[in-house]
Design an enzyme around this catalytic site. Structure first.
Site, PDB file in Angstrom:
ATOM      1  CB  CYS A 172     -20.993 -18.732  -1.432  1.00  0.00           C
ATOM      2  SG  CYS A 172     -22.753 -19.003  -1.720  1.00  0.00           S
ATOM      3  CD  GLU A 205     -20.340 -19.949   5.160  1.00  0.00           C
ATOM      4  OE1 GLU A 205     -20.005 -21.124   5.437  1.00  0.00           O
ATOM      5  OE2 GLU A 205     -20.127 -19.420   4.057  1.00  0.00           O
TER       6      GLU A 205
END
Length: 353
Positions: free
Chosen positions: A2, A127
């Site tokens: 992340c 993402e």
């Protein structure tokens, strides 16, 4: 992993969204520590400051460990034992902490042993999915599925940044498990609080986008157990660290690729950006009409969304196929507008990289 999040909610809205019940069952709002250090942003990257929840007992001796505070912290854990005067000289990346190896690394094992567990707050995280056979990537915004409320129902479809702003009063923030530490400069000065986000293998729904995801704490019970280090041991708390399928996502513009870009377009669904462009000129309106009559498949893909009465119209929970097929209409539009650009000006598009 992340490596990029959004947390643009105001302090007041974020506080209300983090309401909880203490050990006596009383409903409470977490108090802020150093609120002036909170900088809302649609595009947060490591080394920026983000709000985290932690037990009040970490900052106030004798406090009830079930009570909570919100504190802005630096993203990228600086271990308490780090001896350099400049934390940026840390030689390894600590923005993420793999759940399967964190007990092997001193940087994470030590704060975990001290009960320094925290919950990182965000609207959601980004993402990037790599397109097979090319070097191109498609960014996604990933967040909790949202529950329809009277306010979100009355607003209708959110087609642009202005409409999306109306959604946030009812937004459920993403709650990610993290660890924090407190570093004191060797030569004296203010302590630096910093955190890392724990990551796990991706759930099935996200696996096509990326093989790792944050360890998301889904629900008040999970958040409470993770934070209450006074009552819940590390061994018990670690049972909460696993993938969750309770997430949703939609493709977003590549404007988010540059961490300096801090606008609502970072998290706006691509479909909404296309709609906004189509309304911008007469030529675009002609193209919109052409797509409506010549592209029945595009109409079919939208039909199921309209039937989902229990999901806000601005949600994209069901957009789980490859983003490149969804961009078909947008690609046609771009080619057509190039041919028509001498006829009239083309609407300004988001910057891409």
């Amino acid at each position: 992993m992340c490596g990029r999040t959004s947390c643009h909610l105001s302090k007041e809205v974020l506080t209300r969204a983090c309401a909880y019940r203490d050990r006596q069952g009383q409903r409470r709002l977490p108090e802020w520590r150093d609120p002036d250090r909170y900088c809302p942003s649609y595009n947060k990257s490591p080394q920026s400051s983000s709000p985290v929840l932690l037990s009040r007992l970490h900052v106030e001796k004798g406090a009830d460990s079930s009570e909570r505070v919100i504190a802005p912290m630096r993203w990228g854990l600086v271990p308490s034992w780090f001896k350099e005067a400049d934390p940026s000289k840390l030689q390894f990346n600590t923005s993420n902490c793999r759940s399967d190896t964190m007990m092997e690394k001193r940087s994470f094992k030590v704060p975990l042993g001290k009960g320094r567990r925290c919950v990182v707050l965000a609207d959601g995280f980004y993402e990037w999915q790599r397109c097979q056979g090319t070097n191109k990537t498609q960014p996604y915004f990933i967040y909790f599925p949202q529950i329809k409320t009277e306010k979100s129902e009355s607003m209708g479809a959110a087609d642009g940044p202005e409409d999306w702003e109306k959604v946030w009063d009812n937004w459920r923030p993403l709650t990610m498990a993290g660890l924090f530490d407190c570093w004191e400069p060797p030569e004296g000065g203010d302590c630096l609080y910093s955190y890392t986000i724990i990551t796990v293998d991706s759930c099935k729904g996200l696996n096509d986008i990326h093989h790792r995801m944050p360890a998301i704490l889904d629900g008040e019970e999970a958040v409470s157990k993770w934070l209450d280090f006074g009552e819940v041991s590390a061994q018990e708390a670690l049972k909460l660290i696993h993938p969750t399928e309770n997430i949703t996502f939609h493709p977003v513009s590549s404007v988010v690729n540059n961490s300096r870009n801090n606008t609502p377009e970072c998290l706006l669904p691509i479909d909404s950006l296309v709609k906004k462009e189509l309304k911008a000129s007469g030529s675009s309106q002609k193209m919109l009409q052409w797509l409506a009559t010549k592209s029945p498949k595009k109409e079919d893909t939208k039909a199921p969304q309209k039937a989902e009465s229990d999901v806000p119209q601005w949600s994209s929970q069901f957009l789980k196929k490859s983003p490149f097929s969804r961009r078909r209409g947008a690609d046609l539009l771009e080619r057509w507008l190039k041919r028509e650009k001498e006829e009239e000006p083309v609407a300004k598009r988001p910057h891409t990289q």
